[in-house]
Write a protein that holds these residues in place. Structure first.
Motif, PDB file in Angstrom:
ATOM      1  N   ASP A 107      -7.242   4.698  -8.694  1.00 24.13           N
ATOM      2  CA  ASP A 107      -7.127   4.235  -7.949  1.00 24.13           C
ATOM      3  C   ASP A 107      -6.927   5.317  -6.481  1.00 24.13           C
ATOM      4  O   ASP A 107      -7.677   5.055  -5.301  1.00 24.13           O
ATOM      5  N   ASP A 131       1.084  -1.027   0.044  1.00 20.49           N
ATOM      6  CA  ASP A 131       0.028   0.154   0.096  1.00 20.49           C
ATOM      7  C   ASP A 131       1.200   1.002   0.025  1.00 20.49           C
ATOM      8  O   ASP A 131       0.744   1.820   0.611  1.00 20.49           O
ATOM      9  N   GLU A 182       1.049  -3.399  -4.204  1.00 17.84           N
ATOM     10  CA  GLU A 182      -0.214  -1.863  -4.735  1.00 17.84           C
ATOM     11  C   GLU A 182       0.667  -1.010  -4.591  1.00 17.84           C
ATOM     12  O   GLU A 182       1.256  -0.179  -3.243  1.00 17.84           O
ATOM     13  N   ARG A 203     -10.147   4.706  -4.486  1.00 15.66           N
ATOM     14  CA  ARG A 203     -10.381   3.089  -3.408  1.00 15.66           C
ATOM     15  C   ARG A 203     -10.122   4.449  -1.957  1.00 15.66           C
ATOM     16  O   ARG A 203     -10.113   4.722  -0.686  1.00 15.66           O
TER      17      ARG A 203
END
Length: 396
Positions: A184, A88, A113, A240
């Protein structure tokens, strides 16, 4: 308190060669708690540029909710952290060099990610080309401009060209239509709130003006984030995450319903520049120590090294400052020098070989000067954490 801390630090670090950098875990833990309390339950992404040490990043993440994800400052750093097991990862600044972008694409292809930043159609075209070459769909984040332009005054940083809804939606549509990209996230950094002190000693009138401009900026940023996110959803795009904030605007940005995460970096170490905020105060957890090697005249003590100047517009506020003993001060003409730093302190306050503990003006740049951070807790030096530099890594 300061006198006791100097005695404790001097004893704890007595056998460690100077200069060295250090991190007080107990004060770091206090900062972690305060940041958690101010986050209003929103996820907190850690700004790695203010930390620059893998074990420290891991320690903060291991402290649990709401700390989640890392905001990196270069693609190479994101790849480095991915190789250390982090995930992340948001690269906060656009990149152009293809080899670096390909290295990120390889990590994404392997299941990591990593989200890349864009703020214009040429960035989108560049990443689409890399995604097509590597046969991978790259997650991207749109960086919007939240600075305030008034007649004769630009309040904020010159960061992104996306300062109108039309330009924002034009770039968003280009991402939507790309075959190897997906939107994203959205990021908006209100630097004029997060990174500008409003309790600077000796600047009463300016502090008042800055606070008024900050209030205006906070309202404006919240309105833009809400309106622009709504417009995105009308295009069928649902990112997201919606990222905002910084150490200096954490509490305000976390109140916005549309924001899903806030970013914090400097608050963990709490360098000098973050002493001058009206609404909060964190603990000075990180610093460095120099050795007194000269006593040229009464009330003057000279340390070896010390010229660790912070980036930004050149000025006295970019200098490191002696922290312990509390009464020590830089001289006005020499400041912090490349190979020596003279200090003013009452006669008898120091002896040759004594340490002087300094704080850096900014946070992570401290770690660019040292291979490791000596770790202190409960008055004892208990460990050493490598910095990026100590791991052989240098990204900018």
């Amino acid at each position: 308190m300061s006198e006791n801390r100097y005695v404790h630090y001097k004893k704890a670090f007595s056998d460690i060669p100077k200069p060295f950098a250090f991190l007080d875990l107990d004060l770091l833990q206090e900062n972690i708690k305060n940041i958690r309390d101010r986050s209003s339950g929103k996820n907190v992404r850690i700004a790695s540029k203010s930390i620059r040490s893998v074990p420290v990043l891991q320690r903060i993440l291991d402290s649990g909710a709401p700390f989640q994800g890392v905001m990196c400052y270069s693609p190479s750093e994101a790849v480095f952290l991915a190789e250390q097991g982090f995930d992340d990862l948001l690269v906060a600044y656009p990149a152009w060099e293809k080899e670096k972008l390909r290295s990120v694409a390889n990590q994404v292809q392997a299941g990591k990610e990593i989200t890349l930043m864009v703020d214009s159609p040429p960035h989108v075209d560049r990443l689409e080309e890399v995604g097509r070459e590597q046969e991978v769909c790259l997650p991207v984040c749109l960086d919007i401009d939240l600075s305030v332009s008034l007649p004769g005054l630009h309040f904020g940083v010159h960061r992104s060209p996306l300062f109108t809804l039309d330009s924002f939606l034009e770039t968003a549509k280009k991402i939507r239509d790309a075959k190897h990209l997906r939107l994203d996230g959205i990021m908006g950094y209100e630097a004029q709130v997060a990174g500008v002190g409003d309790r600077v000693p000796g600047q009463v009138l300016k502090n008042g003006g800055v606070r008024l401009l900050k209030k205006h900026s906070i309202r404006r940023a919240a309105r833009i984030r809400k309106e622009w996110t709504t417009a995105l959803r009308e295009l069928g795009l649902s990112p997201r995450f919606i990222n905002g904030g910084g150490t200096g605007s954490l509490a305000e940005t976390a109140q916005e319903d549309v924001v899903t995460e806030v970013t914090v970096g400097s608050g963990f170490y709490s360098p000098i520049l973050f002493d001058h905020y009206h609404s909060f105060r964190y603990q000075p957890a990180a610093g460095f120590a120099l050795e007194v090697t000269r006593h040229p005249r009464p009330g003057i003590y000279t340390c070896s090294g010390g010229g660790y100047i912070a980036s930004g517009a050149a000025g006295a506020d970019r200098l490191p400052r002696p922290y312990l003993p509390a009464e020590a001060r830089l001289t006005s003409l020499e400041g912090a020098g490349e190979v020596q730093t003279p200090l003013r302190l009452k006669e008898g306050g120091l002896s040759l070989g004594d340490p002087v503990f300094f704080r850096h003006a900014k946070a992570g740049e401290l770690c660019e000067h040292f291979n490791e951070l000596w770790i202190i807790s409960a008055g004892e030096a208990i460990d050493r954490y490598p910095t990026y530099r100590g791991m052989g890594a240098c990204f900018l």
